[in-house]
Design an enzyme around this catalytic site. Structure first.
Site, PDB file in Angstrom:
ATOM      1  N   ASP A  76       0.767  -1.248   0.000  1.00 25.62           N
ATOM      2  CA  ASP A  76       0.000   0.000   0.000  1.00 25.62           C
ATOM      3  C   ASP A  76       0.803   1.305   0.000  1.00 25.62           C
ATOM      4  O   ASP A  76       0.667   2.131  -0.876  1.00 25.62           O
ATOM      5  CB  ASP A  76      -0.948   0.034   1.202  1.00 25.62           C
ATOM      6  CG  ASP A  76      -1.824  -1.207   1.282  1.00 25.62           C
ATOM      7  OD1 ASP A  76      -1.676  -2.116   0.458  1.00 25.62           O
ATOM      8  OD2 ASP A  76      -2.663  -1.262   2.188  1.00 25.62           O
TER       9      ASP A  76
ATOM     10  N   GLU B  43       2.675  -8.954  11.865  1.00 30.13           N
ATOM     11  CA  GLU B  43       2.468  -8.596  10.457  1.00 30.13           C
ATOM     12  C   GLU B  43       3.799  -8.172   9.829  1.00 30.13           C
ATOM     13  O   GLU B  43       4.146  -8.593   8.729  1.00 30.13           O
ATOM     14  CB  GLU B  43       1.444  -7.456  10.403  1.00 30.13           C
ATOM     15  CG  GLU B  43       0.981  -7.088   9.017  1.00 30.13           C
ATOM     16  CD  GLU B  43      -0.059  -5.960   9.057  1.00 30.13           C
ATOM     17  OE1 GLU B  43      -0.343  -5.427  10.155  1.00 30.13           O
ATOM     18  OE2 GLU B  43      -0.580  -5.609   7.982  1.00 30.13           O
TER      19      GLU B  43
END
Ligand code: DGY
Length: 433
Positions: A164, A400
């Protein structure tokens, strides 16, 4: 922690995140089903829970649109706490009846996962069901997303890359001025320790603005392709697409299906990969191509190394790529605790140690590099990465992403693909079986 404990802990992350038909990437930040996450997650399941791997892929493929776009999110009507939610995307006229989906894609890891599933299960019946859907998705990418017939798909949105807020997209986003934005409230910041771990408000305004354009054209590619201010030939996305085309070809052979179209896609990609992504083979780095500005996006990020995963480039060039793994730009050697490749070069002006795709170490990118190193027989480098990935999760848990300096975890804890790819690494190396 012993190997057995690591494996058990990785499995219990997936158990916690299992929702009956699919696995959420994270119980907090990402409470629905995400496309490329699910493909990576299914790979872990193939080693010990075939029926879950099957359901994971089946459910994501069930969300396919009539035009064969495979949406990046399938929403769980029971889950809440995520923005943008299905009411925002307005995809009803495209999504299969009864399913709520987003309206963009993510990297096409699915055929690779499906082939792995077949190797473990020999389940021809389900592969026969998936094959036309996978092929349809690849055709969508190589036709609707490639009207130039370059052999490579174009992405319309940073979310489609999966990276992103990577500095790769800074220039393209900077020239976009978001206008007439709807009011919106982000939920992601409620689930992280520091706002700095996530994209900025300026990033989000642009993400939302780009979706507004897609909605304005009701996601019709012909119009969108003309009007979109963000159009990139993404080097990671297309590396994965090539590997996925090769997997699709294998599946076609297993099923005795006609394969000339797939061979044609592969041939076109092999002929043009270097020209499309590598402006200087002497340098050995690969770059995205901005179709609006008509130039390469020369940023030092992990994406510049990922084509090793495709096995498409000749070894003398890849030898140069591999030298970068040891370079101070990328290698954590010396200054960092774990010798893994960060998402952004350590000495670049845009490096940020805990900010999502602007610096932290991610397991899926290192896993792709590991696969590529094995393909080209750089066994020592491969082993170094494998061991470092396992050491990192053993010490820091299944986060993550991780700060490259000290290995501390950030973003979500209990992150599914970190767990599933750990499982894959443990099984592949015959440490458990
Ligand atoms: C997010 O919400 O951060 C996702 O990456 C978008 O799919």
């Amino acid at each position: 922690m012993k190997i057995d404990d690591l494996l058990g802990n990785a499995k219990s992350v997936l158990e916690k995140n299992w929702r009956g038909k699919h696995t959420v990437p994270s119980p907090t930040l990402y409470p629905h089903q995400w496309s490329w996450d699910s493909a990576f997650i299914a790979m872990g399941y193939t080693h010990y829970a075939l029926e879950r791997g099957c359901s994971e892929l089946d459910n994501i493929l069930n969300g396919q649109w009539k035009n064969c776009l495979l949406p990046h999110i399938i929403f769980d009507p029971e889950a809440s706490g995520y923005f943008p939610d299905p009411n925002y995307w307005k995809t009803e006229s495209h999504s299969p009846k009864g399913m709520l989906t987003s309206g963009i894609v993510q990297p096409p890891v699915h055929a690779i996962a499906a082939l792995k599933y077949y190797h473990h299960s020999r389940g021809e019946k389900i592969i026969r069901r998936w094959f036309p859907r996978l092929k349809g998705f690849h055709r969508y990418l190589l036709e609707n997303r490639d009207p130039e017939r370059s052999g490579f798909a174009t992405i319309y949105h940073p979310w489609e890359s999966g990276f992103d807020n990577s500095p790769r997209w800074d220039e393209a986003l900077a020239r976009i001025e978001p206008r007439d934005l709807p009011e919106y409230k982000r939920s992601d910041l409620d689930h992280v320790k520091k706002a700095e771990e996530r994209p900025t408000k300026e990033d989000y305004d642009r993400y939302i603005y780009l979706v507004e354009i897609l909605k304005r054209f009701n996601y019709e590619d012909e119009e969108v392709y003309k009007e979109m201010p963000f159009k990139i030939k993404d080097v990671v996305f297309n590396t994965i697409l090539y590997v996925a085309n090769k997997a699709l070809l294998e599946l076609a052979k297993i099923l005795g299906e006609e394969n000339s179209e797939i061979l044609e896609w592969i041939g076109r990609q092999e002929d043009r990969f270097l020209k499309q992504f590598c402006p200087d083979p002497e340098e050995g780095l690969f770059y995205d191509y901005d179709l609006v500005l008509n130039h390469f996006i020369k940023r030092r990020t992990v994406a510049a190394l990922i084509p090793i995963y495709a096995g498409i480039v000749e070894k003398p060039i890849i030898e140069k790529t591999v030298q970068w793994l040891d370079h101070s730009h990328f290698c954590a050697k010396g200054t960092c605790k774990f010798p893994l490749i960060p998402s952004t070069s350590l000495d670049s002006p845009y490096f940020k140690h805990i900010t999502y795709w602007r610096g932290p170490i991610w397991i899926n990118t290192n896993w792709m590099l590991y696969q590529g190193l094995r393909t080209y027989h750089f066994n020592e480098h491969a082993e170094r990465l494998r061991k470092a990935m396992l050491d990192l999760v053993r010490e820091s848990g299944f986060h993550e992403y991780f700060d490259p300096h000290n290995g501390e975890g950030h973003g979500s804890d209990n992150f599914s693909w970190t767990a599933s790819l750990t499982i894959d690494l443990l099984y592949k190396c015959d440490l458990v079986d």
